[in-house]
Design an enzyme around this catalytic site. Structure first.
Site, PDB file in Angstrom:
ATOM      1  N   ASN A 212      27.746  55.140  45.757  1.00  0.00           N
ATOM      2  CA  ASN A 212      26.917  56.091  45.000  1.00  0.00           C
ATOM      3  C   ASN A 212      25.547  56.182  45.656  1.00  0.00           C
ATOM      4  OD1 ASN A 212      25.070  54.047  43.725  1.00  0.00           O
ATOM      5  ND2 ASN A 212      27.034  53.315  42.958  1.00  0.00           N
ATOM      6  N   ASP A 310      32.258  43.817  34.762  1.00  0.00           N
ATOM      7  CA  ASP A 310      30.933  44.265  34.314  1.00  0.00           C
ATOM      8  C   ASP A 310      30.001  43.061  34.467  1.00  0.00           C
ATOM      9  OD1 ASP A 310      28.608  44.855  32.757  1.00  0.00           O
ATOM     10  OD2 ASP A 310      29.734  46.489  31.841  1.00  0.00           O
ATOM     11  N   ILE A 311      29.128  43.133  35.469  1.00  0.00           N
ATOM     12  CA  ILE A 311      28.333  41.952  35.845  1.00  0.00           C
ATOM     13  C   ILE A 311      27.357  41.560  34.744  1.00  0.00           C
ATOM     14  CG2 ILE A 311      26.722  41.036  37.569  1.00  0.00           C
ATOM     15  CD1 ILE A 311      28.021  43.129  39.542  1.00  0.00           C
ATOM     16  N   VAL A 312      26.613  42.550  34.255  1.00  0.00           N
ATOM     17  CA  VAL A 312      25.586  42.215  33.260  1.00  0.00           C
ATOM     18  C   VAL A 312      26.224  41.684  31.971  1.00  0.00           C
ATOM     19  CG1 VAL A 312      25.267  44.511  32.179  1.00  0.00           C
ATOM     20  CG2 VAL A 312      23.323  42.970  32.416  1.00  0.00           C
ATOM     21  N   PHE A 328      19.974  48.082  32.466  1.00  0.00           N
ATOM     22  CA  PHE A 328      19.433  49.432  32.607  1.00  0.00           C
ATOM     23  C   PHE A 328      20.458  50.429  32.074  1.00  0.00           C
ATOM     24  CE2 PHE A 328      15.505  50.132  35.130  1.00  0.00           C
ATOM     25  CZ  PHE A 328      15.081  48.815  35.178  1.00  0.00           C
ATOM     26  N   LYS A 346      27.116  45.380  25.162  1.00  0.00           N
ATOM     27  CA  LYS A 346      27.129  44.412  26.263  1.00  0.00           C
ATOM     28  C   LYS A 346      26.415  43.110  25.905  1.00  0.00           C
ATOM     29  CE  LYS A 346      27.404  47.865  29.973  1.00  0.00           C
ATOM     30  NZ  LYS A 346      27.426  47.958  31.443  1.00  0.00           N
TER      31      LYS A 346
HETATM   32  O1  C5P Z   1      27.812  50.818  31.550  1.00  0.00           O
HETATM   33  P1  C5P Z   1      26.766  51.243  32.484  1.00  0.00           P
HETATM   34  O2  C5P Z   1      27.197  51.265  33.929  1.00  0.00           O
HETATM   35  O3  C5P Z   1      26.081  52.540  32.116  1.00  0.00           O
HETATM   36  O4  C5P Z   1      25.632  50.109  32.327  1.00  0.00           O
HETATM   37  C1  C5P Z   1      24.538  50.036  33.159  1.00  0.00           C
HETATM   38  C2  C5P Z   1      24.036  48.621  33.197  1.00  0.00           C
HETATM   39  O5  C5P Z   1      25.104  47.715  33.405  1.00  0.00           O
HETATM   40  C3  C5P Z   1      23.097  48.391  34.358  1.00  0.00           C
HETATM   41  O6  C5P Z   1      22.195  47.379  33.987  1.00  0.00           O
HETATM   42  C4  C5P Z   1      24.050  47.929  35.458  1.00  0.00           C
HETATM   43  O7  C5P Z   1      23.376  47.175  36.454  1.00  0.00           O
HETATM   44  C5  C5P Z   1      25.020  47.084  34.677  1.00  0.00           C
HETATM   45  N1  C5P Z   1      26.390  47.037  35.206  1.00  0.00           N
HETATM   46  C6  C5P Z   1      26.872  45.848  35.743  1.00  0.00           C
HETATM   47  N2  C5P Z   1      28.163  45.785  36.203  1.00  0.00           N
HETATM   48  C7  C5P Z   1      28.968  46.848  36.130  1.00  0.00           C
HETATM   49  C8  C5P Z   1      28.488  48.058  35.587  1.00  0.00           C
HETATM   50  C9  C5P Z   1      27.202  48.117  35.146  1.00  0.00           C
HETATM   51  O8  C5P Z   1      26.134  44.867  35.824  1.00  0.00           O
HETATM   52  N3  C5P Z   1      30.220  46.761  36.582  1.00  0.00           N
END
Ligand code: C5P
Length: 401
Positions: A212, A310-312, A328, A346
């Site tokens: 992206n 989903d890391i966060v 964010f 989350k």
């Molecule tokens: O769900 P969305 O992608 O809109 O959420 C955005 C937030 O989640 C950001 O803080 C982004 O860094 C984090 N994120 C993450 N891992 C993912 C997707 C999003 O840490 N796979």
């Protein structure tokens, strides 16, 4: 305002009439307790004598790249290592042009090229020179590579040449305030901070990937702001074209899975995790071992995608060693409602909401406008440069740690 005595500021004075105001700026830094070294370009010396600055700082002014005696004392690379902060005031159109091209043919450009720390620039020039598209393009280029550089002014008003318009150097007080403000609030001393930044790349084959447009600028600006606030910072970054802020530990990653693994390793037991990365939600189920070949006129092929972690959310779910977690959210409508929703889903402590429907702000831009929300607060800031937004966010987040 006073600073720790060991804050080393290199003040670079370039050749404009505003150079006389730099003497006052240097005096303010000395008065605040900083260790100040002045560097003058040849042009600057036509406006003010080096002796003025020597008297104020007690140190000989540096001006030549090829001065054997000065280089014997502290060479130009050592000078770049020595400085905690470089302030260019005034910064002329010519110096901005040369810096934007990465030149290294005098002491100023060489030191800046060898320097990785915070830079504050106070431009000053005739209003028409300031508005000229070439000057504006040079500034854009500098900001694109150095999102954590900070700009102050120019102010608008009457100019030495008789013109009226933007181009006057900001007051020494305003410049000093911006520089010292960033260096005095050590609100994160002793804290370990982990920040994810940039895009991820999900490989299709050895030469192609899905990614992206994330520039990483917000994450790098936050890393610098946290470092300046006294934190020990680990920046886990996908591939970007940005300079790593001085004093920040970089962990380079490529895919979402790599980023997940690196973040989990660093975040357990840390104090704060800020997720700014634009993580690919999906990756190809399989990565071809060899380059996929072009065969026919049309390509009819299905690429199956599987979900990335989903890391966060993984960090927020930690049961032991869980840091304070800030995510964010980039939204195009009903931004606050969706941002709050994301925070709850989350299990985040705070969410920084960007309304990405505002033209010229957010993704890829140097500026941003944000709303910080938690269960208790909702506060907005901007539009402002990403480094200012980052400093504001760090201050607010530190209040809630
Ligand atoms: O769900 P969305 O992608 O809109 O959420 C955005 C937030 O989640 C950001 O803080 C982004 O860094 C984090 N994120 C993450 N891992 C993912 C997707 C999003 O840490 N796979």
């Amino acid at each position: 305002m006073t600073v720790e005595a060991n804050l080393k500021i290199l003040v670079a004075v370039t050749g404009g009439i505003a150079a006389y105001k730099s003497a006052e700026l240097v005096r303010l830094f000395v008065k605040a307790g900083a260790d100040v070294q002045v560097l003058m370009t040849e042009g600057a010396q036509a406006f003010v004598t080096p002796l003025t600055f020597q008297a104020l700082t007690g140190k000989a002014v540096r001006s030549s790249l090829l001065d054997p005696a000065a280089e014997l004392g502290m060479g130009h690379i050592e000078l770049a290592r020595w400085a905690d902060h470089i302030v260019i005031a005034p910064a002329t159109a010519d110096s901005l042009a040369r810096l934007s091209q990465g030149m290294a043919n005098d002491l100023l450009t060489t030191v800046i090229l060898a320097y990785q720390g915070p830079v504050t620039i106070a431009p000053a020039m005739n209003q028409a020179m300031w508005s000229n598209v070439i000057t504006q393009d040079n500034i854009k280029r500098l900001s694109a590579f150095h999102p954590h550089w900070s700009w102050v002014g120019p102010d608008a008003g009457e100019q030495a040449c008789g013109d009226v318009g933007p181009g006057r150097m900001s007051s020494p007080e305003a410049i000093a305030h911006q520089v010292l403000g960033a260096a005095t609030d050590k609100t994160l001393t002793g804290k370990r901070v982990v920040i994810s930044a940039g895009p991820t790349r999900e490989r299709l084959d050895p030469v192609r990937y899905i990614s992206n447009f994330s520039s990483g600028k917000m994450g790098y600006a936050l890393a610098q702001a946290a470092q300046q606030a006294g934190a020990d910072v680990v920046l886990v970054s996908g591939p970007v074209a940005l300079q790593v802020p001085k004093g920040v530990r970089l962990v380079s990653v490529e895919s979402a899975q790599d980023m997940h693994d690196a973040v989990m390793k660093a975040a357990v037991g840390s104090d704060l995790f800020i997720a700014t990365a634009a993580v690919a939600d999906y990756r190809p189920e399989t990565t071809a071992a060899q380059k996929m070949k072009k065969s026919d006129k049309t390509l009819s092929r299905t690429i199956d995608l599987v979900e990335n972690p989903d890391i966060v959310a993984s960090v927020a779910r930690l049961t032991t060693g869980r840091p304070f977690v800030v995510g964010f959210a980039a939204e195009t409508h009903d931004a606050v409602a969706y941002g709050q929703d994301k925070r709850v889903k989350k299990q985040l402590d705070m969410v920084v909401i960007n309304d990405v429907s505002v033209p010229g702000l957010g993704f890829g831009s140097d500026d941003n406008q944000v709303t910080l929300v938690s269960a208790e607060i909702q506060e907005s800031y901007g539009p402002a440069a990403k480094i200012r937004i980052a400093q504001w966010l760090i201050e607010k987040i530190a209040d809630h740690l």
